[in-house]
Design a protein around this motif. Sequence first.
Motif, PDB file in Angstrom:
ATOM      1  N   GLU A 168     141.558  12.082  74.621  1.00  0.00           N
ATOM      2  CA  GLU A 168     140.893  11.040  73.833  1.00  0.00           C
ATOM      3  C   GLU A 168     141.010   9.685  74.526  1.00  0.00           C
ATOM      4  N   GLU A 169     142.198   9.363  75.004  1.00  0.00           N
ATOM      5  CA  GLU A 169     142.414   8.101  75.712  1.00  0.00           C
ATOM      6  C   GLU A 169     141.582   8.045  76.990  1.00  0.00           C
ATOM      7  N   ALA A 170     141.559   9.132  77.739  1.00  0.00           N
ATOM      8  CA  ALA A 170     140.812   9.165  78.989  1.00  0.00           C
ATOM      9  C   ALA A 170     139.312   9.026  78.738  1.00  0.00           C
ATOM     10  N   TYR A 171     138.831   9.601  77.657  1.00  0.00           N
ATOM     11  CA  TYR A 171     137.400   9.525  77.343  1.00  0.00           C
ATOM     12  C   TYR A 171     137.023   8.135  76.853  1.00  0.00           C
ATOM     13  N   ASN A 172     137.864   7.518  76.011  1.00  0.00           N
ATOM     14  CA  ASN A 172     137.535   6.234  75.394  1.00  0.00           C
ATOM     15  C   ASN A 172     137.786   5.035  76.299  1.00  0.00           C
ATOM     16  N   ALA A 173     138.611   5.174  77.324  1.00  0.00           N
ATOM     17  CA  ALA A 173     139.000   4.040  78.163  1.00  0.00           C
ATOM     18  C   ALA A 173     137.806   3.287  78.762  1.00  0.00           C
ATOM     19  N   TYR A 178     134.920   2.774  77.679  1.00  0.00           N
ATOM     20  CA  TYR A 178     134.048   2.154  76.680  1.00  0.00           C
ATOM     21  C   TYR A 178     134.737   1.043  75.887  1.00  0.00           C
ATOM     22  N   ARG A 179     136.015   0.823  76.120  1.00  0.00           N
ATOM     23  CA  ARG A 179     136.742  -0.179  75.335  1.00  0.00           C
ATOM     24  C   ARG A 179     136.166  -1.575  75.495  1.00  0.00           C
ATOM     25  N   SER A 180     135.833  -1.964  76.711  1.00  0.00           N
ATOM     26  CA  SER A 180     135.306  -3.317  76.913  1.00  0.00           C
ATOM     27  C   SER A 180     133.929  -3.470  76.280  1.00  0.00           C
ATOM     28  N   ALA A 181     133.101  -2.438  76.357  1.00  0.00           N
ATOM     29  CA  ALA A 181     131.770  -2.503  75.738  1.00  0.00           C
ATOM     30  C   ALA A 181     131.878  -2.581  74.225  1.00  0.00           C
ATOM     31  N   ALA A 187     134.490  -3.774  72.547  1.00  0.00           N
ATOM     32  CA  ALA A 187     135.045  -5.091  72.228  1.00  0.00           C
ATOM     33  C   ALA A 187     133.968  -6.173  72.330  1.00  0.00           C
ATOM     34  N   ARG A 188     133.107  -6.078  73.342  1.00  0.00           N
ATOM     35  CA  ARG A 188     132.019  -7.046  73.504  1.00  0.00           C
ATOM     36  C   ARG A 188     131.035  -6.956  72.336  1.00  0.00           C
ATOM     37  N   ALA A 189     130.685  -5.748  71.930  1.00  0.00           N
ATOM     38  CA  ALA A 189     129.764  -5.567  70.809  1.00  0.00           C
ATOM     39  C   ALA A 189     130.374  -6.106  69.515  1.00  0.00           C
ATOM     40  N   LYS A 190     131.663  -5.879  69.310  1.00  0.00           N
ATOM     41  CA  LYS A 190     132.335  -6.404  68.120  1.00  0.00           C
ATOM     42  C   LYS A 190     132.354  -7.921  68.140  1.00  0.00           C
ATOM     43  N   ARG A 191     132.623  -8.508  69.304  1.00  0.00           N
ATOM     44  CA  ARG A 191     132.642  -9.961  69.426  1.00  0.00           C
ATOM     45  C   ARG A 191     131.251 -10.544  69.151  1.00  0.00           C
ATOM     46  N   ASP A 192     130.210  -9.906  69.672  1.00  0.00           N
ATOM     47  CA  ASP A 192     128.846 -10.364  69.418  1.00  0.00           C
ATOM     48  C   ASP A 192     128.503 -10.281  67.936  1.00  0.00           C
ATOM     49  N   GLN A 193     128.908  -9.207  67.305  1.00  0.00           N
ATOM     50  CA  GLN A 193     128.647  -9.041  65.875  1.00  0.00           C
ATOM     51  C   GLN A 193     129.401 -10.098  65.062  1.00  0.00           C
ATOM     52  N   ASP A 194     130.639 -10.368  65.430  1.00  0.00           N
ATOM     53  CA  ASP A 194     131.411 -11.408  64.748  1.00  0.00           C
ATOM     54  C   ASP A 194     130.788 -12.784  64.949  1.00  0.00           C
ATOM     55  N   ASP A 195     130.294 -13.055  66.168  1.00  0.00           N
ATOM     56  CA  ASP A 195     129.639 -14.339  66.442  1.00  0.00           C
ATOM     57  C   ASP A 195     128.384 -14.508  65.596  1.00  0.00           C
ATOM     58  N   LEU A 196     127.591 -13.455  65.489  1.00  0.00           N
ATOM     59  CA  LEU A 196     126.385 -13.524  64.678  1.00  0.00           C
ATOM     60  C   LEU A 196     126.727 -13.746  63.205  1.00  0.00           C
ATOM     61  N   PHE A 197     127.741 -13.059  62.730  1.00  0.00           N
ATOM     62  CA  PHE A 197     128.167 -13.238  61.342  1.00  0.00           C
ATOM     63  C   PHE A 197     128.625 -14.675  61.107  1.00  0.00           C
ATOM     64  N   MET A 198     129.409 -15.222  62.043  1.00  0.00           N
ATOM     65  CA  MET A 198     129.886 -16.587  61.905  1.00  0.00           C
ATOM     66  C   MET A 198     128.714 -17.569  61.908  1.00  0.00           C
ATOM     67  N   LEU A 199     127.734 -17.343  62.753  1.00  0.00           N
ATOM     68  CA  LEU A 199     126.557 -18.202  62.795  1.00  0.00           C
ATOM     69  C   LEU A 199     125.796 -18.162  61.475  1.00  0.00           C
ATOM     70  N   MET A 200     125.618 -16.975  60.919  1.00  0.00           N
ATOM     71  CA  MET A 200     124.885 -16.835  59.666  1.00  0.00           C
ATOM     72  C   MET A 200     125.645 -17.502  58.514  1.00  0.00           C
ATOM     73  N   VAL A 201     126.956 -17.309  58.464  1.00  0.00           N
ATOM     74  CA  VAL A 201     127.755 -17.916  57.398  1.00  0.00           C
ATOM     75  C   VAL A 201     127.752 -19.429  57.532  1.00  0.00           C
ATOM     76  N   TYR A 202     127.912 -19.927  58.750  1.00  0.00           N
ATOM     77  CA  TYR A 202     127.952 -21.372  58.964  1.00  0.00           C
ATOM     78  C   TYR A 202     126.605 -22.013  58.645  1.00  0.00           C
ATOM     79  N   SER A 203     125.516 -21.369  59.060  1.00  0.00           N
ATOM     80  CA  SER A 203     124.198 -21.943  58.764  1.00  0.00           C
ATOM     81  C   SER A 203     123.933 -21.928  57.261  1.00  0.00           C
ATOM     82  N   GLU A 204     124.398 -20.907  56.576  1.00  0.00           N
ATOM     83  CA  GLU A 204     124.246 -20.867  55.115  1.00  0.00           C
ATOM     84  C   GLU A 204     125.074 -21.981  54.469  1.00  0.00           C
TER      85      GLU A 204
END
Length: 92
Positions: A20-25, A27-30, A32-49
């Motif tokens: 499992e570790e060998a398979y997932n290793a 993809y961890r950065s991808a 993490a990047r997708a999660k960060r992008d999603q969090d940024d979009l959420f923060m932008l939407m909340v702040y603009s609201e």
Amino acid sequence: MNDRLGRIKALWRKANAFAEEAYNAPYRSAIARAKRDQDDLFMLMVYSELMGIPNPASFYTLELQPLMLERFHEWHIRMGMEHSPLDNIRCC
């Protein structure tokens, strides 16, 4: 016999965890990047609201409303709600 079976199970668990570790290793950065992008979009939407800036996505997604209406109806029926829980969406 039980001791041998226990050792085989433990070895199997370790091998599974390693695979499992060998398979997932890679993809961890991808992920993490997708999660960060999603969090940024959420923060932008909340702040603009919060600042009173209208959400431009509501205008661009207006054409999806007929498609989503059918799915929304199926969803609230599946959830056990007889009628739409939202006042501004009448689907029944």
